[in-house]
Design a protein around this motif. Structure first.
Motif, PDB file in Angstrom:
ATOM      1  N   GLY A 155       0.824  -1.212   0.000  1.00 20.94           N
ATOM      2  CA  GLY A 155       0.000   0.000   0.000  1.00 20.94           C
ATOM      3  C   GLY A 155       0.852   1.253   0.000  1.00 20.94           C
ATOM      4  O   GLY A 155       0.583   2.202  -0.735  1.00 20.94           O
ATOM      5  N   ASN A 156       1.922   1.249   0.796  1.00 20.02           N
ATOM      6  CA  ASN A 156       2.784   2.429   0.882  1.00 20.02           C
ATOM      7  C   ASN A 156       3.589   2.651  -0.389  1.00 20.02           C
ATOM      8  O   ASN A 156       3.833   3.801  -0.775  1.00 20.02           O
ATOM      9  CB  ASN A 156       3.722   2.316   2.093  1.00 20.02           C
ATOM     10  CG  ASN A 156       2.988   2.627   3.373  1.00 20.02           C
ATOM     11  OD1 ASN A 156       2.129   3.507   3.403  1.00 20.02           O
ATOM     12  ND2 ASN A 156       3.288   1.905   4.420  1.00 20.02           N
ATOM     13  N   ILE A 157       3.996   1.549  -1.039  1.00 26.43           N
ATOM     14  CA  ILE A 157       4.731   1.686  -2.307  1.00 26.43           C
ATOM     15  C   ILE A 157       3.807   2.321  -3.354  1.00 26.43           C
ATOM     16  O   ILE A 157       4.184   3.265  -4.047  1.00 26.43           O
ATOM     17  CB  ILE A 157       5.280   0.312  -2.782  1.00 26.43           C
ATOM     18  CG1 ILE A 157       6.406  -0.138  -1.841  1.00 26.43           C
ATOM     19  CG2 ILE A 157       5.787   0.398  -4.211  1.00 26.43           C
ATOM     20  CD1 ILE A 157       6.865  -1.572  -2.038  1.00 26.43           C
ATOM     21  N   ILE A 158       2.557   1.805  -3.428  1.00 20.22           N
ATOM     22  CA  ILE A 158       1.577   2.371  -4.367  1.00 20.22           C
ATOM     23  C   ILE A 158       1.365   3.854  -4.063  1.00 20.22           C
ATOM     24  O   ILE A 158       1.323   4.695  -4.958  1.00 20.22           O
ATOM     25  CB  ILE A 158       0.224   1.611  -4.250  1.00 20.22           C
ATOM     26  CG1 ILE A 158       0.392   0.151  -4.669  1.00 20.22           C
ATOM     27  CG2 ILE A 158      -0.885   2.298  -5.042  1.00 20.22           C
ATOM     28  CD1 ILE A 158       0.530  -0.085  -6.155  1.00 20.22           C
ATOM     29  N   PHE A 159       1.262   4.178  -2.755  1.00 16.28           N
ATOM     30  CA  PHE A 159       1.053   5.567  -2.339  1.00 16.28           C
ATOM     31  C   PHE A 159       2.166   6.467  -2.862  1.00 16.28           C
ATOM     32  O   PHE A 159       1.910   7.518  -3.452  1.00 16.28           O
ATOM     33  CB  PHE A 159       0.987   5.632  -0.803  1.00 16.28           C
ATOM     34  CG  PHE A 159       0.930   7.029  -0.266  1.00 16.28           C
ATOM     35  CD1 PHE A 159      -0.249   7.756  -0.282  1.00 16.28           C
ATOM     36  CD2 PHE A 159       2.070   7.621   0.262  1.00 16.28           C
ATOM     37  CE1 PHE A 159      -0.300   9.042   0.215  1.00 16.28           C
ATOM     38  CE2 PHE A 159       2.032   8.922   0.751  1.00 16.28           C
ATOM     39  CZ  PHE A 159       0.840   9.637   0.731  1.00 16.28           C
ATOM     40  N   MET A 160       3.432   6.051  -2.658  1.00 14.79           N
ATOM     41  CA  MET A 160       4.555   6.886  -3.085  1.00 14.79           C
ATOM     42  C   MET A 160       4.605   7.011  -4.606  1.00 14.79           C
ATOM     43  O   MET A 160       4.869   8.094  -5.116  1.00 14.79           O
ATOM     44  CB  MET A 160       5.889   6.293  -2.573  1.00 14.79           C
ATOM     45  CG  MET A 160       6.089   6.354  -1.067  1.00 14.79           C
ATOM     46  SD  MET A 160       5.751   7.953  -0.290  1.00 14.79           S
ATOM     47  CE  MET A 160       6.984   9.006  -1.018  1.00 14.79           C
ATOM     48  N   ILE A 161       4.343   5.904  -5.329  1.00 13.17           N
ATOM     49  CA  ILE A 161       4.358   5.960  -6.798  1.00 13.17           C
ATOM     50  C   ILE A 161       3.305   6.953  -7.285  1.00 13.17           C
ATOM     51  O   ILE A 161       3.588   7.833  -8.102  1.00 13.17           O
ATOM     52  CB  ILE A 161       4.112   4.547  -7.407  1.00 13.17           C
ATOM     53  CG1 ILE A 161       5.319   3.643  -7.125  1.00 13.17           C
ATOM     54  CG2 ILE A 161       3.855   4.635  -8.913  1.00 13.17           C
ATOM     55  CD1 ILE A 161       5.113   2.189  -7.516  1.00 13.17           C
ATOM     56  N   MET A 162       2.075   6.839  -6.732  1.00  8.65           N
ATOM     57  CA  MET A 162       0.992   7.728  -7.174  1.00  8.65           C
ATOM     58  C   MET A 162       1.301   9.183  -6.820  1.00  8.65           C
ATOM     59  O   MET A 162       1.011  10.086  -7.593  1.00  8.65           O
ATOM     60  CB  MET A 162      -0.339   7.310  -6.527  1.00  8.65           C
ATOM     61  CG  MET A 162      -0.874   5.988  -7.001  1.00  8.65           C
ATOM     62  SD  MET A 162      -1.017   5.870  -8.790  1.00  8.65           S
ATOM     63  CE  MET A 162      -2.467   6.886  -9.061  1.00  8.65           C
ATOM     64  N   LEU A 163       1.894   9.379  -5.636  1.00 10.19           N
ATOM     65  CA  LEU A 163       2.221  10.739  -5.211  1.00 10.19           C
ATOM     66  C   LEU A 163       3.230  11.365  -6.167  1.00 10.19           C
ATOM     67  O   LEU A 163       3.042  12.494  -6.646  1.00 10.19           O
ATOM     68  CB  LEU A 163       2.781  10.714  -3.783  1.00 10.19           C
ATOM     69  CG  LEU A 163       3.012  12.080  -3.150  1.00 10.19           C
ATOM     70  CD1 LEU A 163       1.680  12.723  -2.782  1.00 10.19           C
ATOM     71  CD2 LEU A 163       3.887  11.963  -1.919  1.00 10.19           C
ATOM     72  N   PHE A 164       4.292  10.620  -6.496  1.00 12.34           N
ATOM     73  CA  PHE A 164       5.318  11.164  -7.378  1.00 12.34           C
ATOM     74  C   PHE A 164       4.788  11.345  -8.803  1.00 12.34           C
ATOM     75  O   PHE A 164       5.108  12.338  -9.458  1.00 12.34           O
ATOM     76  CB  PHE A 164       6.576  10.286  -7.358  1.00 12.34           C
ATOM     77  CG  PHE A 164       7.392  10.487  -6.111  1.00 12.34           C
ATOM     78  CD1 PHE A 164       7.790  11.771  -5.717  1.00 12.34           C
ATOM     79  CD2 PHE A 164       7.749   9.424  -5.304  1.00 12.34           C
ATOM     80  CE1 PHE A 164       8.516  11.975  -4.549  1.00 12.34           C
ATOM     81  CE2 PHE A 164       8.482   9.616  -4.133  1.00 12.34           C
ATOM     82  CZ  PHE A 164       8.871  10.893  -3.757  1.00 12.34           C
ATOM     83  N   LEU A 165       3.951  10.406  -9.275  1.00 12.22           N
ATOM     84  CA  LEU A 165       3.358  10.558 -10.616  1.00 12.22           C
ATOM     85  C   LEU A 165       2.471  11.801 -10.644  1.00 12.22           C
ATOM     86  O   LEU A 165       2.488  12.565 -11.609  1.00 12.22           O
ATOM     87  CB  LEU A 165       2.537   9.319 -10.992  1.00 12.22           C
ATOM     88  CG  LEU A 165       3.334   8.061 -11.355  1.00 12.22           C
ATOM     89  CD1 LEU A 165       2.386   6.900 -11.667  1.00 12.22           C
ATOM     90  CD2 LEU A 165       4.247   8.322 -12.553  1.00 12.22           C
ATOM     91  N   GLY A 166       1.693  11.984  -9.561  1.00 13.59           N
ATOM     92  CA  GLY A 166       0.814  13.153  -9.470  1.00 13.59           C
ATOM     93  C   GLY A 166       1.601  14.442  -9.484  1.00 13.59           C
ATOM     94  O   GLY A 166       1.257  15.403 -10.193  1.00 13.59           O
ATOM     95  N   LEU A 167       2.690  14.479  -8.727  1.00 14.15           N
ATOM     96  CA  LEU A 167       3.523  15.692  -8.666  1.00 14.15           C
ATOM     97  C   LEU A 167       4.163  15.960 -10.025  1.00 14.15           C
ATOM     98  O   LEU A 167       4.214  17.091 -10.490  1.00 14.15           O
ATOM     99  CB  LEU A 167       4.620  15.524  -7.609  1.00 14.15           C
ATOM    100  CG  LEU A 167       4.158  15.519  -6.158  1.00 14.15           C
ATOM    101  CD1 LEU A 167       5.324  15.207  -5.232  1.00 14.15           C
ATOM    102  CD2 LEU A 167       3.548  16.858  -5.781  1.00 14.15           C
ATOM    103  N   ARG A 168       4.629  14.877 -10.662  1.00 17.46           N
ATOM    104  CA  ARG A 168       5.373  15.037 -11.923  1.00 17.46           C
ATOM    105  C   ARG A 168       4.439  15.418 -13.085  1.00 17.46           C
ATOM    106  O   ARG A 168       4.728  16.327 -13.836  1.00 17.46           O
ATOM    107  CB  ARG A 168       6.105  13.721 -12.236  1.00 17.46           C
ATOM    108  CG  ARG A 168       6.953  13.724 -13.485  1.00 17.46           C
ATOM    109  CD  ARG A 168       8.221  14.539 -13.289  1.00 17.46           C
ATOM    110  NE  ARG A 168       8.935  14.759 -14.543  1.00 17.46           N
ATOM    111  CZ  ARG A 168       8.692  15.772 -15.362  1.00 17.46           C
ATOM    112  NH1 ARG A 168       7.765  16.649 -15.077  1.00 17.46           N
ATOM    113  NH2 ARG A 168       9.385  15.908 -16.469  1.00 17.46           N
TER     114      ARG A 168
END
Ligand code: ZN
Length: 194
Positions: free
Chosen positions: A91-104
């Motif tokens: 869950g946390n890995i998915i969270f970080m991936i989505m967060l960075f994709l969203g920011l980028r």
């Protein structure tokens, strides 16, 4: 719960780390007798009768006894902790991936390793409420508390992102909400998959 001793598993004495057959004997609800360790002759796990705050303080003070209590006598008992920790990790890995994709790609944050490292740090620091979620695996709380803690984590993530990136609050909220939603959906999906 203490008599769930199997081959190579089971409770341990918090003082010497030796295995014990059982940590306590329950005569009636609320009436228990703590068992002594055969090895060191001390009470095997006095934390059983301690308030959560006392255990937490000893954990913060890096007391080996408190860690033995949590790792051997609490977490290893009963529910499948491997699955809980595994789920949280995915869950946390998915969270970080989505967060960075969203920011980028949504907020168009230029790729700068220092900036993304700051974001990672901010998210970790602002997620300290999750400590409470961790303790919930050990001490049972109603699921509404878990939801409230998640909301606290979400709002503190938003504040931390805003401080680091200086983006408008709504933008930070949007990206955090998306990442949290992805994480929650992943966790629900994992829990439903046998
Ligand atoms: Zn002992």
């Amino acid at each position: 719960m203490a008599d769930a001793q199997e081959e190579g598993e089971g409770p341990r004495c918090v003082g010497c780390g030796g295995r014990v057959k059982t940590l306590f004997v329950q005569y009636s609800p609320g009436n228990i007798r703590l068992m002594k360790c055969d090895n060191c002759k001390a009470v095997a796990d006095p934390y059983i009768e301690c308030e959560f705050m006392i255990i937490l303080i000893d954990l913060i003070l890096h007391k080996t006894r408190a860690y033995r209590h949590i790792l051997f006598n609490k977490l290893s008992i009963g529910s499948s902790v491997d699955k809980v920790i595994g789920d949280a990790l995915v869950g946390n890995i998915i969270f970080m991936i989505m967060l960075f994709l969203g920011l980028r790609f949504i907020l168009k944050l230029s790729f700068d390793i220092t900036r993304y490292r700051e974001v990672l740090f901010a998210v970790i620091i602002s997620s300290y409420f999750k400590l409470f979620l961790f303790t919930m695996m050990v001490w049972e709380f109603p699921s509404s508390v878990i939801f409230i803690v998640e909301m606290f984590v979400l709002s503190s993530n938003v504040v931390a992102l805003r401080v680091v990136l200086q983006f408008p609050k709504a933008h930070c909220f949007g990206v955090c909400l998306m990442a949290h939603a992805a994480k929650c959906l992943t966790e629900i999906w994992i829990l439903r998959t046998p």
